[in-house]
Design an enzyme around this catalytic site. Sequence first.
Site, PDB file in Angstrom:
ATOM      1  CG  MET A  38     -12.330  -0.984 -60.167  1.00  0.00           C
ATOM      2  SD  MET A  38     -13.010  -0.126 -58.752  1.00  0.00           S
ATOM      3  CE  MET A  38     -11.554   0.257 -57.814  1.00  0.00           C
ATOM      4  CG  ASP A  90     -17.411  -6.543 -51.681  1.00  0.00           C
ATOM      5  OD1 ASP A  90     -18.413  -6.225 -51.037  1.00  0.00           O
ATOM      6  OD2 ASP A  90     -16.326  -5.953 -51.618  1.00  0.00           O
ATOM      7  CB  VAL A 144     -13.767 -61.714 -48.784  1.00  0.00           C
ATOM      8  CG1 VAL A 144     -14.352 -60.363 -49.139  1.00  0.00           C
ATOM      9  CG2 VAL A 144     -12.413 -61.904 -49.459  1.00  0.00           C
ATOM     10  CE  LYS A 181     -18.894  -1.026 -52.134  1.00  0.00           C
ATOM     11  NZ  LYS A 181     -19.621  -1.612 -51.040  1.00  0.00           N
ATOM     12  N   GLY A 240      -9.597  -9.820 -53.318  1.00  0.00           N
ATOM     13  CA  GLY A 240      -8.218  -9.317 -53.277  1.00  0.00           C
ATOM     14  C   GLY A 240      -7.791  -9.005 -51.863  1.00  0.00           C
ATOM     15  CB  THR A 262      -3.810  -6.926 -54.065  1.00  0.00           C
ATOM     16  OG1 THR A 262      -4.604  -5.960 -54.740  1.00  0.00           O
ATOM     17  CG2 THR A 262      -2.374  -6.843 -54.564  1.00  0.00           C
TER      18      THR A 262
END
Length: 469
Positions: A381, A246, A23, A268, A300, A329
């Site tokens: 919305m 956004d 090792v 927005k 979306g 979407t």
Amino acid sequence: MDYLPIFADLKRRPCLVVGGGEVAWRKTRMLLKAGADVRVIAPELNADFRRAVQSGEVTHFADEFSPSDLDGIFLAIAATDRKAVNALVYQSANQRQVMVNVVDDTQRCSFIVPSVVDRSPIIVAISSSGRAPVLARLIREKLEATLPQHLGRMAEIAGRFRARLAKTVMTLSGRRHFWEQAFNGRFSDLVAAGREQEAEHELQSLSLKSEPQGQVALIGAGPGDAGLLTLRALQLMQQADVVLYDYLVSDEVMELVRRDAEQVCVGKKAGFHSVPQEETNRLLVEYARQGKRVVRLKGGDPFVFGRGGEELEVLFDAGIPFQVVPGITAAAGATAYAGIPLTHRDYAQTAMFITGHQKPDGDQLDWSTLARGKQTLVIYMGLMKSGYIGQQLISHGRAPETPVAIIERGTQQTQNVLKGQLHELAQLAQHAASPALIVVGEVVNLSEKLHWFGKQEQQSQHTAVVKLA
Ligand code: SAH
């Protein structure tokens, strides 16, 4: 992050290996590969060590370890089968602030050694932070298979060409574009075929071509779950110079944007201060005219209630090239994750998408068509106008008992679904937070059987709704 991955320059630095077996030898070989000055401490050395000591590659420092052997050492590895020795190495190294690794004992490591895919100078290091070494190994095997062998040669040649490129291509974004073209194009093919001289010529002729023109990619980021992005979206996001996004675009998706890209929020949100649309349009044109690759990222799909069309018209008028990458979407994503099929042969032959947010000159919707039975109505919305929408649908003939669902933050880890009947839509909406999608129609009932995502929360929410009704 439990460990900070770093690439250490070990050339000619003194490194100590305690242990003389198999090792210890494996670790020593790795250190030698990196150019380290290796000293080994062990009463007995295996054949490999003996050969290396004879040839002067490794120094046999001592038979038994004592803490002062660590003086002046850069890093140490303990690989003996004696626990007490390993522990002493660890303890003494820590006292001296020397980096130390006790093989197969994560508790006694101030550094761990990752699995490596070596295409030097390209090196990929993988670690499971000591949790699942087999998984790390499987990942390494995958990368070994997918990363072409000529990557290293390509990086070498590119490294030599950098200085010359800086003289012909002046801007940073121009140079990045150049390299992306080179690494994805003929240059790469030529290196892979071992035709390195031609590859260098290819770089030269590429560098004499004129600088790229700015362009805009209008991209749908989907409803939140980053797994729903398209491959094209991901590629373009990783090549972008600037990203205008956004508020609807999830953090998870934003994580995948190229780290050095400039990120501009033009969000927005009803009732919040936001960048006016004209300003967003102006920025898009301005960045593209600077020769940048602009990504306009929208939640979306960009053509569904996203004003994507309006932004492209502005680009068209300004003569700026653009492309559109569709996204999932909300009506498709949120309903899929809530177990509500938009159509079903028994309950809905039509699905309609409307927005509750009309232009100020008023509602132009044909309510008698929207209120027809055997169809699914999806309202974007719609929270603020939910009372009005419910009334209109009922007064134009939709049954007051029609099932409705409000899906909050669809596809995201915190997705929540509220369910009830059409006559209580406004009441339900009072308990919902944006972004949320309203679904009206018999298909909502199918979610009893078909919901699969975030199951626990959904059931408890459902009980809450029953109490409310
Ligand atoms: N272009 C977007 C829609 C933008 S309009 C798309 O194709 O999805 C913004 C509205 O979309 C929100 O008010 C909400 O009704 C809906 N919406 C967007 N993401 C959503 C999500 N993750 N969950 C629920 N509704 C969402």
